[in-house]
Structures are given as C-alpha cells and as structure tokens.
Design an enzyme around this catalytic site. Structure first.
Site, PDB file in Angstrom:
ATOM      1  CG  ASP A 278      -2.223   0.840   0.869  1.00 42.61           C
ATOM      2  OD1 ASP A 278      -2.151   1.658  -0.073  1.00 42.61           O
ATOM      3  OD2 ASP A 278      -3.250   0.699   1.549  1.00 42.61           O
TER       4      ASP A 278
HETATM    5  C1  BGC Z   1      -5.116   3.011  -0.045  1.00 38.85           C
HETATM    6  C2  BGC Z   1      -5.234   1.909  -1.082  1.00 38.85           C
HETATM    7  C3  BGC Z   1      -5.163   2.505  -2.464  1.00 38.85           C
HETATM    8  C4  BGC Z   1      -3.861   3.258  -2.589  1.00 38.85           C
HETATM    9  C5  BGC Z   1      -3.634   3.856  -3.966  1.00 38.85           C
HETATM   10  C6  BGC Z   1      -3.917   3.900  -0.299  1.00 38.85           C
HETATM   11  O1  BGC Z   1      -3.906   5.025   0.516  1.00 38.85           O
HETATM   12  O2  BGC Z   1      -5.035   2.441   1.235  1.00 38.85           O
HETATM   13  O3  BGC Z   1      -6.412   1.193  -0.888  1.00 38.85           O
HETATM   14  O4  BGC Z   1      -5.254   1.491  -3.430  1.00 38.85           O
HETATM   15  O5  BGC Z   1      -3.848   4.308  -1.646  1.00 38.85           O
HETATM   16  O6  BGC Z   1      -4.435   4.920  -4.201  1.00 38.85           O
END
Ligand code: BGC
Length: 735
Positions: A278
């Site tokens: 993440d």
């Molecule tokens: C979120 C993810 C997301 C990623 C990309 C993160 O802050 O937890 O679920 O896919 O950002 O945008």
C-alpha cells in the site's frame, strides 16, 4: 530497443501460472541489469487524485532510466500513451509500464459504493458492474485496478467499511470472486480486461477502535476463520495481484509480514501473481517501530515476499546496496521482477504496449448509455428498505411530495467515496431529478432545510412549510461522501449536523403525514431516533452516477426493494462490535428473561441490533415454510440437501434473498451462534411459491481450531430464512 519484438506471444494464458510466458520472461531477464530489475519493482504516482505525498517532479526522469515499472493515478489515452512512450521508446530495453488506478465501484460510470453493492446480494450484478468498470477504465489506459477490497469489517466507526462487502465471511468471499471475475474477465490479453488486486492483506478492517491504520491483534482462529477466507476466495478465481495492509497483524506490520505473505499466501495457497505494497507502506515500517530505518524496512519487505513498492522509493534507493552488502539475496529481486513482467506479458503489453490507448475506443466506452442504465438498475437493487410502517412506500404518482434535505438535489456526494474518475460536478442524477421522472414539478415541493454538517437551522421554517403543503414528506439525508473511505473514521455514527433535529421539527409540524427517510451514507449509522420518527426508511448508501433514477424507481415501486443488509446496524455506538455471528458466551441472556442478573447483557440497552444482518423489507411479503432435510444424519462423504418453500403472500411481484444459516453446537473451539452458508436470490410473482434448495457438504462446516483445519462430527442447527434474526427449529448430525 524494444524487446517486445522478440517476445511476441499469442497472449492466451489467463491462468495465474503464466506458463507460456515463462521462457519469454527468462530471456528478457537475461538482458536486464540488477538496476533494471529493481526498476520493475518500483511504482510512482502521476499526481492525479493523489491519496498521499508524491515525488512527481522526477517521474519522467525515472521512467526514462528504466527505474519505474508501474504508475498509479494516471489515466486517459493521452496521459498513459505519453508515459508509455517514454518507457517503450526511451529506455534501454523498452519494457512497458503498468498503469494502476483505484477503480473501486466504477470508473466514470459510478455504481453504488461497495457496501451498497454487497446489499444487493446479487453476484451476477456485481460481476457485471466490475466488467463495466473494466471496460471504461481499460479504454482510458488503465491495466490494473486496486480492487476489490475484501477486508471483513465489523466496526462502523471505520470509514473504509464503505469499500468492502460488510461483516460476513461467506457473503464477502462470494462477492470477492464476483469482482475478480468481472475485472479480469476470461482472457487477460483482451484490451478490455484489467488485473484485479485483493486488498488489504490482511486484517485491515479489524483496526482497534475503528481508527484507520490502527493496531490489529487477533487470535489465529479469527484470522483464519474470518479475515483470510475472502482473500483465499480471490486466489481461487485467479486474482493476479495482492496489496499489503497498512496495519500490523499481531505485532508484525503486514508489509513486513513473512507469515502472511510467504507462509500463507505463497506456500499454503500457491499464489503466483505479484504483491504490491500500500501507499508508502515500506517506509511506514519505521514508524511502526519494526524497522530501524528505511533501508532496513526495504530489506524486511522484500524478505517478507513483497514484490512492488508503491511510493516509498525504498526499493529504488536501497535494494541494490542491500544486494551488494549481502543482506538481500538477488534471487528475491529476480522473483519479484519475474512476477511483474509475467503480468505485463499476460496483458499483452509486450505485443502492443499501446493496446489500451485507443482514442476511438475511449470515446465510445465512457458513459455508454447501457452502462448508465446498468448503474440505475444496480442502484435500485442495492437499496435496503429498513422500515415501512403503514405502507408509507411506495409513493403514489397522484400525491404531492415535500422533498426535503441536504442530499435531495445533491450531485456530488451521491457518488460516494473512492469514485475513481467519476464526475462530481453535475453528471450524476440527483434524487430530485429521479423523482421528476415520476411527478410533475407542481407536485414536488422542495426545501433543503439544512446542511449535512453544521448548526444552521435557518432553513427549517421553509422545510416545515413545504411539508405542510404536501401529502407525504421525503427527506434525503446522510453523510458527506468524505465522512467515509480512507482516514475517515468517526466516533459518532449518528446523522451529522442538525438533520435529526429537522426530522423532529417536521414530525412535530405534520404529525399525521408519512415521513420517508432516504439515506445516503458510507457506514451503518445509529438510527435509533430516526427509527421512531420516520414511517419508512430507505437505505440507498451512496447510489452513484444514476443513483437518483434508481432510488426513485424504488420510491415509486417500479422496482420492488430487495436489498438486504450486509452489515449490522447497531442501536447505539456502545454496542460495537456487534455482528450476527457472534459467540454465545457462558452466560447468554435467557430469551424469556432478558434482564436476568449476571448474564452477558447491558443494563441500559438490549443486546439486539436495531437492524440485523440480512434484514431488508419488500413491498410484498414472503412466507417461509416446510423446511425439509434430505436426512437427519450425514456422513463425511455425504451431502445434505435442505429445501424450503418460499411464497409471495403480498400484493407485488418481487425478489427475495433466501439465506441458509447453520449453528455448529459444540466444537473443539467455540463456534458462532449463526453462520451464513448459502444464499439464493429468487423472483416470485404475487401469489407464487417456489421450492428453494441448498446443498451442504461437510467441507462447508470446516473451521480452523488454532491447530488445524477440522471438520468435526456432531450436532448442527439449520435454518433457511429471509434475515439473520430468527430462532433455529431444525437440526442434523454429522457423523
Ligand atoms: C489506499 C489503497 C489505495 C492506494 C492507492 C492507499 O492510501 O489504502 O487502498 O489502493 O492508496 O491509491
């Protein structure tokens, strides 16, 4: 140099093994330097719709150096083509980039939020919706969605409960499969299919106190019986990628957690795709107190089995040195690079890196009328009728309606959180516009009344006047879209601002008129007061681009509501966590004396929720009768058939979600009081009956008892109902 010329393929391998491409990947990797291999494990953001800090000024330079394998937050044919050109034409080996994006509940045509989609209990429709999302996203250059989020969530304070399928393992697992199938289709090499990503592995929904990113600590039985199964289901249908969770799991942050990525995901489940972190999650290992510094974090992540680094810059900055210092085996980098290249081969990007960059297709695919129509139908199917006293609904076309509330004409919040590339500035259909399809303007008396948040009550008088002029009052209320989603936890789950006071004021002003509360919100709310004030309550979640039409279809009975709650609505925040498949305790409340002393209860509120999991009314009524089992006892190699007759006893045709529950009475570890094990959505004309059957095998009764997965002989209760709120009356034995 474009390696793809020597690596063309017939692109016919959607299987996660990727066998036909292995030789091609090997020959490409033979040409790659260590830096180029590391480059494949790096992802940067294009700086659009960012969800965190970016390093965008250097992105193009990094791409040209072959130091980037994937980009997020870049879409449109123009935008992706430009960056792809840099990767393919200006790097030494011409390896194409992968473009990922959060296509969560639609890309441009936005469907209801995911918690709402789960309320349809309609797997076919969920698959169709994610197919449409893939069609639109792929037409705008996207190869990969960071979805589905398959985190089980049982805490409405947690804002991301809106992105998942709710509280239940079985429902969540079935829905996980439907999403993956919809996004990935049957052949990844087609230009309209995209990689799916099961996230966030694992336990993210169990954040302590419902506070986003917070600590997760749970027994391995709960981890394996509740939180892991939807991820396993995604693997079973061939999901190509996984994303790490931000949280720690039992002291070890997920992004550095060997047990979950190497032992469970790869060794036990045989997952062959690649794992992305993440956003900045490698660097966060330092703040977690698990790594000394970012270099150490980089080492821990790759050792744990993480392949691609989203936005930490950790792999780019430290991996090479870690190899040179002998701390990281180069084989780990080879493995990660190989898995990422394999995905690019499967998508057909080596054959044609611009295959997702077709301007004509982009024009044709986005906001297609049939997509908007599908979103309308889905919005109707996801609405849950929580309450309907004295047949307040459906509305009658001859009546005058007072349409009140901050969300009645809203075209921004209605898309909900994580609305990808959805247009918040006017494209969506408001509830007001939806109602206009059924009523002439002279029969709609509108008054906003108040805002979603804030103390302003200056609009109350006008709203009261509107209510006085009408036959019925429809109040459209709820949360702002950004009160749920990431980093949007709440400690108060009531309607925000002065909305409840406005309902009270209207109730007082027109005590005998029906008040219909239409809700848009990203989590279960505490509706205890509203339940006493409103005659009918329709939960529409955030219903999306065509939401106003879909909601109006339900309000006027063109669609008979069939949604069922995928999550429990508590009476009060103090009951949290509250979910239907809890354990019994040694001192359960006696049904005939709920106030008996020294039992597991509260002294101020009942244990029961306001609206249970599986609950949802229809304009008609359904009766369940004549439950039969194929036997009283089944052996380990038998199958039990359970059948029931469902009859539509009311005045409308309609759909019903028929739910099968069991209770394993005694276990080597205690078992929940109820477990959903099957469901079927059926359609019955008024007066019609259908026999509905389920097959249950011993494997369906399996659980993890902290030592092993076991199927234990013994007595089980069983029921088939239209809600989780019932007492068991039937049982069978497993021998
Ligand atoms: C979120 C993810 C997301 C990623 C990309 C993160 O802050 O937890 O679920 O896919 O950002 O945008």
């Amino acid at each position: 140099m474009l390696v793809s010329a020597s690596c063309t393929t017939n692109n016919k391998a959607p299987s996660s093994e990727g066998t036909p491409y292995n030789a091609k990947v090997d020959s490409l990797m033979n040409l790659m330097t260590l830096q180029e291999k590391i480059g494949q494990t790096v992802m940067y953001s294009g700086g659009w719709s960012v969800t965190g800090p970016t390093v965008s000024s250097n992105n193009k330079k990094f791409i040209k150096e072959g130091a980037v394998g994937a980009m997020l937050n870049v879409y449109s044919v123009k935008g992706t083509r430009e960056l792809q050109r840099l990767a393919v034409e200006e790097t030494r080996l011409g390896i194409p980039l992968l473009f990922g994006y959060d296509v969560i509940h639609g890309f441009k045509t936005i469907f209801p939020i995911n918690l709402g989609l789960a309320a349809s209990w309609d797997l076919e429709d969920i698959e169709k919706g994610s197919r449409i999302a893939a069609e639109e996203a792929s037409a705008e250059g996207i190869h990969w969605t960071f979805a589905p989020m398959v985190d089980i969530a049982r805490d409405p304070r947690w804002g991301r409960i809106s992105e998942g399928a709710g509280e239940d393992v079985y429902l969540g697992s079935e829905i996980a499969k439907a999403y993956v199938k919809g996004f990935q289709g049957d052949d990844l090499s087609k230009h309209n299919t995209i990689l799916a990503c099961a996230k966030h592995f694992v336990g993210y929904g169990a954040a302590q106190a419902g506070r986003d990113y917070h600590t997760v600590n749970m027994g391995y039985d709960e981890l394996r019986n509740v939180y892991l199964p939807p991820f396993k289901a995604a693997v079973d249908v061939g999901v190509e990628t996984f994303m790490t969770a931000f949280n720690e799991v039992n002291g070890v942050p997920a992004t550095g957690n060997k047990f979950i990525f190497r032992d469970v995901l790869r060794d036990e489940w045989g997952f062959k795709g690649f794992v992305v972190t993440d956003y900045t999650a490698i660097n966060e290992l330092v703040e977690h107190g698990f790594a000394e510094d970012e270099k150490h974090a980089t080492e821990l992540a790759i050792k744990a089995g993480i392949d691609q680094d989203m936005m930490s810059s950790a792999n780019r900055l430290y991996l090479e040195a870690l190899v040179n210092e002998g701390k990281v085996d180069v084989k780990l980098i080879d493995d990660a690079c190989r898995r990422i290249l394999l995905a690019k081969y499967k998508l057909g990007l080596f054959e044609d890196p611009y295959r997702y960059c077709d301007e004509q297709r982009e024009k044709e695919m986005v906001y297609k009328p049939e997509f908007l129509e599908a979103a309308r139908q889905t919005a109707a199917m996801c609405s849950v009728l929580l309450k309907n006293e004295d047949k307040a609904l459906p509305l009658d076309k001859n009546e005058t309606i007072a349409l009140i509330g901050p969300l009645a004409r809203d075209k921004e919040n209605i898309l909900g959180n994580w609305a990808a590339a959805g247009d918040r500035k006017g494209r969506a259909i408001s509830v007001y516009q939806g109602i206009q399809e059924y009523l002439s303007d002279s029969k709609i008396v509108f008054a906003k009344g108040c805002n979603i948040e804030g103390e302003d009550q200056s609009g109350f008088d006008q709203a009261i006047k509107a209510a006085r002029k009408a036959d019925k009052v429809v109040m459209v209320m709820g949360e702002d879209y950004d009160m749920s989603g990431e980093a949007a936890s709440r400690t108060n789950i009531k309607l925000p601002g002065r909305q409840t006071d406005l309902i009270k004021a209207i109730r007082k002003a027109v005590p005998n008129k029906a008040i219909i509360l239409v809700l848009m919100n990203g989590r279960p709310l505490d509706l205890s007061e509203e339940d006493t004030l409103a005659d009918a309550i329709l939960e529409t979640w955030f219903p999306g681009t065509s939401g106003g039409y879909g909601v109006a279809d339900v309000l006027f009975g063109a669609y008979n509501p069939s949604g069922k709650l995928p999550v429990t609505f508590p009476r009060t925040l103090g009951q949290i966590p509250i979910y239907y498949n809890m354990k019994n305790t040694g001192r359960p409340i006696p049904p005939d004396d709920p106030k008996e002393d020294y039992k597991s209860n509260y002294i101020d509120v009942p244990n029961t929720p306001l609206y249970p999991f599986g609950h949802g009314l229809s304009y008609t009524t359904f009766e369940y009768g004549n439950l039969e089992l194929s036997g009283e006892t089944i052996g380990m190699s038998d199958t039990l058939t359970a059948s029931v007759t469902v009859t539509n006893t009311g005045d409308y045709d309609g759909h019903e979600v028929v739910q099968l529950y069991i209770h394993d009475k005694v276990g080597s570890i205690t078992r929940p009081v109820k477990e959903l094990k099957g469901f079927k959505k059926i359609f019955l004309e008024k007066g019609q009956s259908k026999r509905v059957s389920f097959e249950l095998s011993p494997k369906d009764l399996e659980f993890y008892n902290n030592e092993a997965f076991v199927i234990e002989p013994g007595a089980f209760e069983i029921a088939i109902k239209g809600t989780s709120d019932f007492d068991f009356e039937h049982s069978f034995n497993l021998e």
